[in-house]
Each structure stands twice: as C-alpha cells, then as structure tokens.
Write a protein that holds these residues in place. Structure first.
Motif, PDB file in Angstrom:
ATOM      1  N   LEU A   1       0.835  -1.203   0.000  1.00  0.00           N
ATOM      2  CA  LEU A   1       0.000   0.000   0.000  1.00  0.00           C
ATOM      3  C   LEU A   1       0.872   1.256   0.000  1.00  0.00           C
ATOM      4  O   LEU A   1       0.603   2.221  -0.706  1.00  0.00           O
ATOM      5  CB  LEU A   1      -0.921   0.000   1.228  1.00  0.00           C
ATOM      6  N   ILE A   2       1.927   1.232   0.802  1.00  0.00           N
ATOM      7  CA  ILE A   2       2.817   2.391   0.883  1.00  0.00           C
ATOM      8  C   ILE A   2       3.713   2.486  -0.349  1.00  0.00           C
ATOM      9  O   ILE A   2       4.084   3.571  -0.785  1.00  0.00           O
ATOM     10  CB  ILE A   2       3.689   2.305   2.160  1.00  0.00           C
TER      11      ILE A   2
ATOM     12  N   ARG B   1       0.369   6.579  -4.018  1.00  0.00           N
ATOM     13  CA  ARG B   1      -0.091   6.467  -2.635  1.00  0.00           C
ATOM     14  C   ARG B   1       0.954   6.985  -1.663  1.00  0.00           C
ATOM     15  O   ARG B   1       0.623   7.607  -0.646  1.00  0.00           O
ATOM     16  CB  ARG B   1      -0.470   5.014  -2.322  1.00  0.00           C
ATOM     17  N   ALA B   2       2.225   6.748  -1.963  1.00  0.00           N
ATOM     18  CA  ALA B   2       3.293   7.246  -1.100  1.00  0.00           C
ATOM     19  C   ALA B   2       3.267   8.772  -1.039  1.00  0.00           C
ATOM     20  O   ALA B   2       3.428   9.371   0.031  1.00  0.00           O
ATOM     21  CB  ALA B   2       4.647   6.758  -1.603  1.00  0.00           C
ATOM     22  N   ASN B   3       3.047   9.421  -2.176  1.00  0.00           N
ATOM     23  CA  ASN B   3       2.976  10.887  -2.206  1.00  0.00           C
ATOM     24  C   ASN B   3       1.784  11.395  -1.403  1.00  0.00           C
ATOM     25  O   ASN B   3       1.866  12.435  -0.739  1.00  0.00           O
ATOM     26  CB  ASN B   3       2.896  11.383  -3.641  1.00  0.00           C
ATOM     27  N   MET B   4       0.669  10.685  -1.477  1.00  0.00           N
ATOM     28  CA  MET B   4      -0.499  11.070  -0.687  1.00  0.00           C
ATOM     29  C   MET B   4      -0.205  10.971   0.811  1.00  0.00           C
ATOM     30  O   MET B   4      -0.540  11.879   1.584  1.00  0.00           O
ATOM     31  CB  MET B   4      -1.687  10.161  -1.032  1.00  0.00           C
ATOM     32  N   LEU B   5       0.407   9.878   1.212  1.00  0.00           N
ATOM     33  CA  LEU B   5       0.704   9.669   2.633  1.00  0.00           C
ATOM     34  C   LEU B   5       1.671  10.718   3.160  1.00  0.00           C
ATOM     35  O   LEU B   5       1.480  11.265   4.250  1.00  0.00           O
ATOM     36  CB  LEU B   5       1.272   8.262   2.834  1.00  0.00           C
ATOM     37  N   VAL B   6       2.703  11.019   2.385  1.00  0.00           N
ATOM     38  CA  VAL B   6       3.683  12.019   2.813  1.00  0.00           C
ATOM     39  C   VAL B   6       3.038  13.396   2.923  1.00  0.00           C
ATOM     40  O   VAL B   6       3.374  14.181   3.812  1.00  0.00           O
ATOM     41  CB  VAL B   6       4.885  12.043   1.847  1.00  0.00           C
TER      42      VAL B   6
ATOM     43  N   GLY C   1       2.573   7.767  10.935  1.00  0.00           N
ATOM     44  CA  GLY C   1       3.544   8.829  10.692  1.00  0.00           C
ATOM     45  C   GLY C   1       4.960   8.393  11.014  1.00  0.00           C
ATOM     46  O   GLY C   1       5.903   8.714  10.291  1.00  0.00           O
ATOM     47  N   ALA C   2       5.131   7.624  12.110  1.00  0.00           N
ATOM     48  CA  ALA C   2       6.461   7.153  12.501  1.00  0.00           C
ATOM     49  C   ALA C   2       7.035   6.194  11.461  1.00  0.00           C
ATOM     50  O   ALA C   2       8.233   6.240  11.153  1.00  0.00           O
ATOM     51  CB  ALA C   2       6.392   6.473  13.869  1.00  0.00           C
ATOM     52  N   VAL C   3       6.183   5.328  10.901  1.00  0.00           N
ATOM     53  CA  VAL C   3       6.635   4.399   9.869  1.00  0.00           C
ATOM     54  C   VAL C   3       7.090   5.164   8.629  1.00  0.00           C
ATOM     55  O   VAL C   3       8.142   4.869   8.049  1.00  0.00           O
ATOM     56  CB  VAL C   3       5.517   3.405   9.508  1.00  0.00           C
ATOM     57  N   LEU C   4       6.308   6.158   8.226  1.00  0.00           N
ATOM     58  CA  LEU C   4       6.664   6.951   7.056  1.00  0.00           C
ATOM     59  C   LEU C   4       7.963   7.712   7.282  1.00  0.00           C
ATOM     60  O   LEU C   4       8.820   7.787   6.392  1.00  0.00           O
ATOM     61  CB  LEU C   4       5.533   7.924   6.720  1.00  0.00           C
ATOM     62  N   GLU C   5       8.136   8.282   8.473  1.00  0.00           N
ATOM     63  CA  GLU C   5       9.361   9.011   8.793  1.00  0.00           C
ATOM     64  C   GLU C   5      10.572   8.083   8.709  1.00  0.00           C
ATOM     65  O   GLU C   5      11.616   8.442   8.164  1.00  0.00           O
ATOM     66  CB  GLU C   5       9.247   9.618  10.195  1.00  0.00           C
ATOM     67  N   ALA C   6      10.428   6.864   9.240  1.00  0.00           N
ATOM     68  CA  ALA C   6      11.535   5.903   9.194  1.00  0.00           C
ATOM     69  C   ALA C   6      11.853   5.489   7.764  1.00  0.00           C
ATOM     70  O   ALA C   6      13.024   5.378   7.379  1.00  0.00           O
ATOM     71  CB  ALA C   6      11.180   4.677  10.034  1.00  0.00           C
ATOM     72  N   LEU C   7      10.825   5.275   6.954  1.00  0.00           N
ATOM     73  CA  LEU C   7      11.037   4.900   5.551  1.00  0.00           C
ATOM     74  C   LEU C   7      11.716   6.019   4.768  1.00  0.00           C
ATOM     75  O   LEU C   7      12.539   5.769   3.888  1.00  0.00           O
ATOM     76  CB  LEU C   7       9.707   4.534   4.899  1.00  0.00           C
TER      77      LEU C   7
ATOM     78  N   ARG D   1      10.618  20.744  11.449  1.00  0.00           N
ATOM     79  CA  ARG D   1       9.393  20.418  10.725  1.00  0.00           C
ATOM     80  C   ARG D   1       8.439  19.670  11.647  1.00  0.00           C
ATOM     81  O   ARG D   1       8.822  19.191  12.725  1.00  0.00           O
ATOM     82  CB  ARG D   1       9.696  19.551   9.504  1.00  0.00           C
ATOM     83  N   VAL D   2       7.201  19.565  11.220  1.00  0.00           N
ATOM     84  CA  VAL D   2       6.216  18.754  11.913  1.00  0.00           C
ATOM     85  C   VAL D   2       6.319  17.326  11.409  1.00  0.00           C
ATOM     86  O   VAL D   2       6.349  17.084  10.200  1.00  0.00           O
ATOM     87  CB  VAL D   2       4.791  19.292  11.668  1.00  0.00           C
ATOM     88  N   CYS D   3       6.406  16.386  12.322  1.00  0.00           N
ATOM     89  CA  CYS D   3       6.331  14.960  11.999  1.00  0.00           C
ATOM     90  C   CYS D   3       5.027  14.461  12.603  1.00  0.00           C
ATOM     91  O   CYS D   3       4.957  14.107  13.779  1.00  0.00           O
ATOM     92  CB  CYS D   3       7.526  14.207  12.580  1.00  0.00           C
ATOM     93  N   TYR D   4       3.971  14.510  11.826  1.00  0.00           N
ATOM     94  CA  TYR D   4       2.597  14.210  12.219  1.00  0.00           C
ATOM     95  C   TYR D   4       2.090  15.253  13.220  1.00  0.00           C
ATOM     96  O   TYR D   4       1.309  16.112  12.865  1.00  0.00           O
ATOM     97  CB  TYR D   4       2.468  12.786  12.764  1.00  0.00           C
ATOM     98  N   ASP D   5       2.535  15.190  14.490  1.00  0.00           N
ATOM     99  CA  ASP D   5       2.068  16.192  15.454  1.00  0.00           C
ATOM    100  C   ASP D   5       3.147  16.610  16.435  1.00  0.00           C
ATOM    101  O   ASP D   5       2.871  17.236  17.456  1.00  0.00           O
ATOM    102  CB  ASP D   5       0.839  15.682  16.224  1.00  0.00           C
ATOM    103  N   HIS D   6       4.407  16.257  16.140  1.00  0.00           N
ATOM    104  CA  HIS D   6       5.506  16.615  17.043  1.00  0.00           C
ATOM    105  C   HIS D   6       6.658  17.216  16.252  1.00  0.00           C
ATOM    106  O   HIS D   6       6.626  17.251  15.025  1.00  0.00           O
ATOM    107  CB  HIS D   6       5.956  15.395  17.860  1.00  0.00           C
ATOM    108  N   LEU D   7       7.658  17.711  16.959  1.00  0.00           N
ATOM    109  CA  LEU D   7       8.757  18.452  16.346  1.00  0.00           C
ATOM    110  C   LEU D   7       9.864  17.514  15.883  1.00  0.00           C
ATOM    111  O   LEU D   7      10.350  16.680  16.647  1.00  0.00           O
ATOM    112  CB  LEU D   7       9.321  19.462  17.348  1.00  0.00           C
TER     113      LEU D   7
END
Length: 234
Positions: A13-14, A19-24, A80-86, A111-117
C-alpha cells in the motif's frame, strides 16, 4: 510457514508512488480532500479515489465527511512514525527526490512529523532532555522521571492531563534527515503546541516547516540550559 502480521500487504500500500505521495502529504497531521491529494500524487481524481479507498481499507488513512466534502488523514502517529523511518532509509540508500525544492533545508532544520517536532532542532531538544535526566529508556519504552515531570510542569504543560491519555507519554521517532531520534508521543505533541503557544515558532502555510524566530530559538535553548540549574531555595 508465515507467522505474524502480513507486512507485505501494508508495504504494498505504501510502496505505490502515487499512494506514497499522498501519505507524505498528510505527514503534517492535516486532513486533505481527495482533490488535493490527487494533485499531490499527480493523478486524476478518479484514480486518486481508488488509491484512497485502498488506503482506508488498509487502515493507513481515515475518512471524515463534512457536508459534501470528504477529508482524509493518517490514522495515527504510528503511521507517521513508519513513514518518517522509511524516508530515512530512502534518503540513505536512494538519495532525495529529483525536486527537493527550496524548503528542503528548512525541513531539515525544523518540521512537523505528524504532530511533534522533528529535524535538527527536534533532535537537539530530545538529546538535551535525556542529558538533563528528564527521561530514560525503560524495558519497553521511554520513561519520564520525576525531575522531568517537574521541569515540564514548570514549563507550562498539564502533566496530569497528559498522563491520563491512552497514548504513550514518551516515545522516540527516528528522524529521516538526522538519522537519529526525536521525541514523539503525547509529550512530543504537547511540547510542540506549547512552543507555538509561547510564540517561539510558527507553522508555515501549507508546509511541514516549523519556522523559529531568532528570539524563539534563543529562548528555547536558554530554557533547556537553565532547566539544569536548581531553582531558588531548592
């Protein structure tokens, strides 16, 4: 014999570029419409709808309906954490996108990573908090110390409210640009909100960039440095 969850399904899916662009595009915690996400993915609205249906079915996105409009957002900070790691793995092995854009240095800084710094200043904040003994590695996750709880209460956070939530208070998240960890969890979210509240930084419109003012950056670093000193009368 296959054991455990089917990671291939989630990875597929990712793994699709659209789909990857949408998620990011949803990594800043906002909810966007199908039309906006189609633009981010570079596909037609009809194709975007098909992709979005698969992402919702795979529980990577959640759909919210307001009147005639359908909005989509990440299902939670774990996605969000999975996407950041990828993104970190991809940056290390395949380099950056062909069009990083003028904001790329700013994204790396804060930058914002989902809801944190996240970014350089997010990693600095996390490193300093650990150096001050505010948190330590527990058996399963980070643990907040009594001194950390006191310092954060003085900073302005409602720790009773924070600790009453079902979400973990402290979690680490691998930073894609620094390849080190920054602070996530309920505390990461609360700290970023307080930084905005104090006027030290602001979110740039339609961007994940967190722009610190010169004074704001200085005040935050002063706070982290002064936090290590005992309060009067202690």
């Amino acid at each position: 014999m296959k054991e455990g969850p089917d990671i291939a399904l989630t990875a597929s899916l990712i793994g699709d570029p659209a789909r990857a662009n949408m998620l990011v595009a949803l990594m800043d915690g906002r909810a966007l419409t199908a039309t906006e996400l189609a633009t981010e993915a570079g596909v037609t609205k009809q194709t975007a709808s098909t992709h979005l249906a698969r992402l919702v079915e795979g529980q990577l996105l959640t759909r919210e309906v307001q009147g005639r409009h359908h909005y989509f957002r990440l299902t939670g900070s774990d996605v969000g954490a999975v996407l950041e790691a990828l993104m970190g793995i991809s940056a290390h092995r395949t380099g950056h996108r062909a069009r990083p854009g003028p904001r790329d240095p700013a994204l790396r800084y804060a930058r914002v990573c989902y809801d944190h710094l996240a970014g350089e200043i997010g990693v600095t904040l996390f490193d300093r908090a650990k150096a001050l003994g505010w948190m330590s590695n527990g058996e399963a996750s980070l643990k907040l110390s009594n001194s950390g709880r006191l310092a954060l209460t003085r900073f302005g956070l409602d720790m009773d409210e924070l600790e009453s939530q079902r979400r973990p208070v402290c979690r680490s998240c691998l930073d894609w640009s620094m390849r080190r960890h920054h602070l996530a969890g309920g505390l990461g979210k609360a700290l970023l909100q307080e930084i905005f509240k104090k006027g030290w930084a602001r979110r740039l419109p339609d961007s994940r960039v967190v722009a610190f003012s010169t004074a704001g950056k200085s005040e935050m670093l002063d706070w982290l440095n002064l936090a290590s000193k005992p309060s009067p009368g202690s």
